[in-house]
Write an enzyme that holds these catalytic residues in place. Structure first.
Site, PDB file in Angstrom:
ATOM      1  N   ASN A 161      -2.717 -14.574  -2.245  1.00  0.00           N
ATOM      2  CA  ASN A 161      -2.642 -14.721  -0.800  1.00  0.00           C
ATOM      3  C   ASN A 161      -2.230 -13.407  -0.131  1.00  0.00           C
ATOM      4  OD1 ASN A 161      -2.257 -15.538   1.833  1.00  0.00           O
ATOM      5  ND2 ASN A 161      -1.383 -17.501   1.292  1.00  0.00           N
ATOM      6  N   ASP A 162      -0.953 -13.083  -0.197  1.00  0.00           N
ATOM      7  CA  ASP A 162      -0.471 -11.893   0.522  1.00  0.00           C
ATOM      8  C   ASP A 162      -1.144 -10.606   0.056  1.00  0.00           C
ATOM      9  OD1 ASP A 162       1.267 -13.447   1.986  1.00  0.00           O
ATOM     10  OD2 ASP A 162       2.884 -13.261   0.519  1.00  0.00           O
ATOM     11  N   VAL A 163      -1.528 -10.558  -1.229  1.00  0.00           N
ATOM     12  CA  VAL A 163      -2.070  -9.299  -1.772  1.00  0.00           C
ATOM     13  C   VAL A 163      -3.492  -9.011  -1.296  1.00  0.00           C
ATOM     14  CG1 VAL A 163      -0.619  -9.395  -3.815  1.00  0.00           C
ATOM     15  CG2 VAL A 163      -2.916 -10.382  -3.891  1.00  0.00           C
ATOM     16  N   VAL A 164      -4.116  -9.975  -0.582  1.00  0.00           N
ATOM     17  CA  VAL A 164      -5.449  -9.720  -0.022  1.00  0.00           C
ATOM     18  C   VAL A 164      -5.419  -9.844   1.506  1.00  0.00           C
ATOM     19  CG1 VAL A 164      -6.808 -10.345  -2.047  1.00  0.00           C
ATOM     20  CG2 VAL A 164      -6.077 -12.140  -0.481  1.00  0.00           C
ATOM     21  N   SER A 213       5.253 -15.484   1.327  1.00  0.00           N
ATOM     22  CA  SER A 213       6.088 -14.826   2.327  1.00  0.00           C
ATOM     23  C   SER A 213       6.064 -15.566   3.664  1.00  0.00           C
ATOM     24  CB  SER A 213       5.603 -13.397   2.538  1.00  0.00           C
ATOM     25  OG  SER A 213       4.263 -13.414   2.976  1.00  0.00           O
TER      26      SER A 213
END
Lengths: 467, 100
Positions: free
Chosen positions: A393-396, A434
């Site tokens: 999720n957050d990493v893309v 997050s």
């Protein structure tokens, strides 16, 4: 046994030679472990070194208490061996933390035995013993807290106002008692005990406020701590093998900690002295995201991927939690058979710690040359027909690139949004770890495939087979 | 071992550790951390000597805990590192039966 051969002088000499061989095997082993081709043999080299050193140490002149030593070795080895054989790959980070804590505890125990003996030591030796004992104790209790957090035994992050000041006072008190002992002013059983209790307490207090996501960096730091503690106690015991191995791990561990912190876009100070989420809290949601999430069927995705030239899979920890990596690899094998080029893109924090996702994929049988890290793969998304996001999720999240108000602004991300089509496998519409909205999900080229990771992958396998 | 020799060993070993790790790819970070975790299990030899020279019951108990934990560090570190590294293979090498 030949009495002449095992005279005190000869024994000493044999031990020193064996430690020399051990130091060589350790360094060669670590060197080999830093390339995937030779890594497997590296641990075997290092293991041989450990065996040599342990066996020859039994020759140490004046050694007694074998009835204590042997059971302790056998029990410790058996307990760790069995638990290490059975731990799931997803739980590897906390297991490393646990074993590392044991090493720190052992270094602290050596310091304790030396200090309890109460013999007068030179100031240098006393200082080394006390500092090694302090670092080892902090590493021990801190690693146990890290283990508890990752294992889910400790769920809360304990934070209160002025925490850093309280911690500062705790370490100051520990050092003060340490100075009492070193100077010989209060070198007695009570003060030595007090010193270790304070040091252990400090390790707990220092680690409790740190959030679970930052734990890998902390574990790596405690790994370096244990190395240093071992080196210091090695000086006290005049043991070259401990000095060399401990120092090598201390410096290698420090570098590894920095690499991990950088990969997570966090500074070490930030990790240690401020909890994650403190920067934004509820306001962390950032700017409004325009557009809507557009769902898609597995059958359509199957057709899309089967006729692609290039598919890049972006796995996240969610995939590992759903145990979907085996199904995902099965799906990729089907695509490869059809002539589709498949690659896996791994963000440094895709797993619980940098490199953890590679281990999880390796467990499923994915060859490592299909796996690319951020720097290698980011330019390739533009030429990819499909980017399949599963459990990440957050990493893309492209907001990290362009929204300065976002708490993850500046974090290096995988440019999955540049692919012609983006397919996101996701359980529901919620936000990521997050709590930040992901702008990727709302893009025109993005389609959402809702469902559990494993079930969705199984549907895709059927869909590709049906093409 | 004189103090200054010990300091030289310390400095050279620190550089060695740094250099050995400096070029490691991200994919090996976790196994390498585990591997270095195993290496400081050498604390076992120190714990053995400390316990071997212990006199009072207190020293013996703490020394035994130390040896127990050090052996756990070494054995556990070895097993988990070996398990992780054993799985790393390229698409050129043959996969073991049972892994699909």
């Amino acid at each position: 046994m030949d009495a002449e051969l095992f005279s005190t002088g000869n024994r000493q000499w044999l031990i020193e030679i064996s430690y020399f061989i051990t130091a060589f095997l350790f360094i060669m082993g670590l060197k080999r472990m830093s390339s995937p081709v030779t890594a497997r043999s590296g641990i075997v080299w290092a293991g041989a070194g450990m065996l040599v050193a342990t066996l020859f140490t039994f020759l140490f002149p004046g050694m007694g208490n074998y009835e204590w030593i042997l059971p302790a070795i056998i029990l410790g080895t058996a307990a760790a061996w069995i638990s290490g054989k059975h731990v799931a790959m997803t739980d590897m980070p906390q297991m490393i933390a646990l074993y590392n804590g044991f090493g720190g505890g052992a270094a602290a125990a050596i310091a304790a035995v030396e200090l309890y003996r109460g013999e007068a030591m030179s100031t240098t030796m006393g200082t080394l013993a006390v500092v090694g004992g302090l670092i080892g104790s902090v590493s021990f209790s801190g690693s146990l807290v890290a283990f508890g957090k990752l294992q889910g035994l400790i769920k809360k992050s304990f934070r209160f106002g002025g925490q850093n000041i309280v911690n500062l006072l705790a370490i100051a008190a520990t050092v003060l008692v340490g100075v009492f002992i070193i100077t010989g002013w209060h070198h007695d059983t009570f003060h030595v005990s007090l010193f270790f209790v304070l040091a252990l307490l400090f390790g707990v207090m220092m680690t409790l406020p740190i959030g679970g996501a930052d734990m890998p960096v902390v574990i790596s730091m405690y790994n370096a701590f244990t190395g240093l503690a071992v080196a210091f106690e090695g000086f006290v015991m005049q043991n070259a093998a401990m000095i060399i191995a401990g120092t090598v791990v201390g410096s290698a561990g420090t570098l590894l900690t920095q690499l991990m912190a950088r990969a997570m876009n966090r500074s070490l100070g930030n990790v240690l002295f401020s909890g994650f989420g403190d920067t934004g809290g509820a306001a962390a949601a950032g700017g409004e995201v325009k557009g809507s999430m557009k769902p898609i069927d597995a059958a359509d995705v199957g057709v899309m991927m089967a006729f692609s030239q290039k598919v890049i899979v972006v796995p996240g920890y969610g995939m590992a939690v759903a145990q979907a990596q085996h199904k995902v690899w099965e799906l990729c094998q089907l695509l490869i058979e059809r002539g589709v080029m498949v690659r896996f893109a791994i963000h440094p924090v895709a797993g619980r710690m940098p490199g953890h996702m590679n281990v999880l994929l390796a467990e499923a049988g994915v060859p490592y040359d299909l796996i690319a890290d951020l720097d290698e793969i980011n330019a390739e998304f533009e030429t990819a027909d499909v980017a399949l996001i599963i459990g990440a999720n957050d990493v893309v999240n492209p907001t990290a690139r362009n929204d300065k108000s976002s708490p993850i602004y500046g974090m290096p991300i995988l440019n999955a949004d540049k692919a012609k089509n983006v397919i996101v496998i996701k359980r529901g519409q919620g936000t990521g770890f997050s709590g930040i909205e992901n702008a990727l999900f709302y893009l025109d080229n993005t389609r959402m495939l809702y469902g559990d990771g494993q079930a969705a992958a199984a549907q895709l396998i059927q869909a590709v087979k049906a093409v | 071992m004189t103090g200054i020799i010990a300091l030289y060993i310390f400095m050279l070993a620190a550089f060695t550790g740094y250099e050995v790790i400096a070029k490691v790819p991200v994919i090996l970070h976790t196994p390498l951390m585990s591997g270095s975790n195993f290496v400081h299990g050498i604390v076992l030899v120190g714990a053995m000597v400390a316990l071997g020279g212990a006199h009072t019951p207190l020293e013996k108990i703490i020394g035994s805990i130390g040896v127990f934990m050090a052996a756990g560090n070494a054995a556990g570190g070895y097993v988990v590192t070996e398990r992780m590294l054993e799985m790393f293979k390229s698409s050129g090498s043959k996969r073991k039966p049972g892994a699909h």
